[in-house]
Design a protein around this motif. Sequence first.
Motif, short mmCIF file in Angstrom:
data_model
loop_
_atom_site.label_atom_id
_atom_site.label_comp_id
_atom_site.label_asym_id
_atom_site.label_seq_id
_atom_site.Cartn_x
_atom_site.Cartn_y
_atom_site.Cartn_z
N ARG A 220 -0.74 6.44 1.64
CA ARG A 220 -1.29 7.45 0.74
C ARG A 220 -2.75 7.11 0.45
NH1 ARG A 220 1.43 6.30 -3.28
NH2 ARG A 220 -0.09 5.41 -4.71
N LEU A 221 -3.64 8.07 0.70
CA LEU A 221 -5.06 7.87 0.44
C LEU A 221 -5.40 8.38 -0.96
CD1 LEU A 221 -8.06 7.40 1.15
CD2 LEU A 221 -8.06 9.66 2.22
N GLU A 222 -6.08 7.55 -1.74
CA GLU A 222 -6.53 7.95 -3.07
C GLU A 222 -8.01 7.60 -3.25
OE1 GLU A 222 -4.28 6.86 -6.45
OE2 GLU A 222 -2.40 7.72 -5.70
N ILE A 223 -8.74 8.52 -3.84
CA ILE A 223 -10.16 8.32 -4.15
C ILE A 223 -10.32 8.33 -5.66
CG2 ILE A 223 -12.50 9.23 -3.93
CD1 ILE A 223 -11.57 10.63 -1.35
N GLU A 224 -10.82 7.24 -6.22
CA GLU A 224 -11.12 7.19 -7.65
C GLU A 224 -12.63 7.23 -7.82
OE1 GLU A 224 -11.06 3.74 -10.88
OE2 GLU A 224 -9.01 4.37 -10.36
N THR A 225 -13.14 8.27 -8.48
CA THR A 225 -14.58 8.47 -8.55
C THR A 225 -15.01 9.03 -9.90
OG1 THR A 225 -16.43 9.66 -7.54
CG2 THR A 225 -14.30 10.77 -7.53
N TYR A 226 -16.26 8.71 -10.26
CA TYR A 226 -16.88 9.26 -11.47
C TYR A 226 -17.84 10.40 -11.11
CZ TYR A 226 -15.21 5.33 -14.33
OH TYR A 226 -14.43 4.44 -15.01
N PHE A 227 -17.84 10.83 -9.87
CA PHE A 227 -18.78 11.85 -9.42
C PHE A 227 -18.59 13.19 -10.14
CE2 PHE A 227 -19.63 15.50 -6.62
CZ PHE A 227 -20.99 15.33 -6.44
N SER A 228 -19.72 13.82 -10.47
CA SER A 228 -19.71 15.19 -10.98
C SER A 228 -20.86 15.93 -10.32
CB SER A 228 -19.86 15.23 -12.50
OG SER A 228 -21.18 14.87 -12.88
N LYS A 235 -16.99 10.85 -17.81
CA LYS A 235 -16.68 9.79 -18.77
C LYS A 235 -15.48 8.97 -18.32
CE LYS A 235 -18.59 12.10 -22.85
NZ LYS A 235 -18.30 12.62 -24.21
N ASN A 236 -14.54 9.65 -17.70
CA ASN A 236 -13.34 8.97 -17.18
C ASN A 236 -13.24 9.24 -15.68
OD1 ASN A 236 -12.26 8.05 -19.79
ND2 ASN A 236 -11.94 10.23 -20.18
N PRO A 237 -12.76 8.27 -14.91
CA PRO A 237 -12.70 8.47 -13.46
C PRO A 237 -11.70 9.55 -13.08
CG PRO A 237 -11.52 6.49 -14.07
CD PRO A 237 -12.24 6.96 -15.31
N ARG A 238 -11.99 10.24 -12.00
CA ARG A 238 -11.09 11.25 -11.45
C ARG A 238 -10.43 10.66 -10.21
NH1 ARG A 238 -14.67 15.61 -10.24
NH2 ARG A 238 -14.11 16.66 -12.19
N THR A 239 -9.13 10.82 -10.12
CA THR A 239 -8.41 10.31 -8.96
C THR A 239 -7.92 11.46 -8.11
OG1 THR A 239 -7.69 8.33 -10.17
CG2 THR A 239 -6.50 8.88 -8.15
N LEU A 240 -8.33 11.47 -6.85
CA LEU A 240 -7.91 12.51 -5.91
C LEU A 240 -6.91 11.92 -4.93
CD1 LEU A 240 -11.45 13.98 -5.10
CD2 LEU A 240 -9.84 14.74 -6.84
N VAL A 241 -5.79 12.59 -4.78
CA VAL A 241 -4.73 12.14 -3.89
C VAL A 241 -4.71 13.03 -2.66
CG1 VAL A 241 -2.27 11.66 -3.62
CG2 VAL A 241 -3.38 11.33 -5.85
N CYS A 242 -4.78 12.43 -1.50
CA CYS A 242 -4.77 13.19 -0.25
C CYS A 242 -3.42 13.89 -0.09
CB CYS A 242 -5.03 12.27 0.93
SG CYS A 242 -5.09 13.14 2.51
N PRO A 243 -3.41 15.21 0.13
CA PRO A 243 -2.13 15.93 0.26
C PRO A 243 -1.40 15.63 1.56
CG PRO A 243 -3.97 17.41 0.71
CD PRO A 243 -4.57 16.11 0.25
N VAL A 244 -2.10 14.99 2.50
CA VAL A 244 -1.48 14.65 3.79
C VAL A 244 -1.20 13.16 3.85
CG1 VAL A 244 -1.78 14.64 6.30
CG2 VAL A 244 -2.67 16.55 4.94
N THR A 245 -0.01 12.78 4.23
CA THR A 245 0.33 11.37 4.39
C THR A 245 -0.29 10.83 5.67
OG1 THR A 245 2.45 11.65 3.24
CG2 THR A 245 2.23 9.72 4.67
N LEU A 246 -1.00 9.71 5.57
CA LEU A 246 -1.60 9.09 6.76
C LEU A 246 -0.57 8.23 7.45
CD1 LEU A 246 -5.13 8.13 5.45
CD2 LEU A 246 -4.28 10.33 6.24
N LYS A 247 -0.53 8.31 8.77
CA LYS A 247 0.50 7.62 9.54
C LYS A 247 -0.11 6.70 10.58
CE LYS A 247 1.84 11.75 10.26
NZ LYS A 247 2.46 13.02 10.75
N VAL A 248 0.32 5.43 10.53
CA VAL A 248 -0.07 4.46 11.55
C VAL A 248 1.14 4.23 12.45
CG1 VAL A 248 -0.83 2.10 11.99
CG2 VAL A 248 -1.71 3.33 10.01
#
Length: 249
Positions: A220-228, A235-248
Amino acid sequence: MADENKKQEYVWPVELRENKITERTDDYTASVKTFSDTKSLEYIAKEIVRERTEYREDTILSIMKLVEEKIRHVLYSGYPVMTENVRFSPTITGSFDSHGEVLDDKGMKCGVNVTVNQIVKDGLAGVKLYIDSVQELGGAKIDRVKDLTTGKTDGTVTPGGMVEVTGSKIKCLNEDGSGIGHFRLYNESESAEEVKVLGVNDPSKIIFIFPTGLLAGNYRLEIETYFSNTSTMLKNPRTLVCPVTLKVE
């Protein structure tokens, strides 16, 4: 040990996030806020010593590591292993003919399935949730993940190859606006692999090299960012979760 779950109440701190996969506006998903804080054997040993001071930490840790090593060797020998918490079962993937020759290009792989035992299931049934925070994504989302080596967009990735993530407001930044924030890959055991270098880190596109050495499986890919979109960071980080499961594979 069977009644241990009755002795203590467990509460998980939870963060609610907008569910962008559905069309409903009141649909949120939940994640445990402590899941990125993975505990080690050293931590477990310290906790045992803290609760039962007659045991030495180094002795406990040494025994635990011996047990872990022996479990691995038994699995390598092809036997399932049952502990109080989980059952390890050897598996084989691949297609063979009647002579044992591999039929497909992916080859044969040995693996292990892990399932929790009833004592853990009983304990989890008594866990309560505490809604610690609600995160509004404000239009930020991950739209697509593309393996630039193969061109695939189904989540299949190439270790050591470049992966392109596209979306909206996905630029990965720290609280002070520097890069990068937290860009993590979580395996099925919720163990995190931190990606510390991004080749491209833009609001609508991120390109990174998928780490080598990771076990085959789903991530599962997650991006935690303060970008606006403004000059002021969130003020608080935003966490984005990739809707696609990455497969190795």
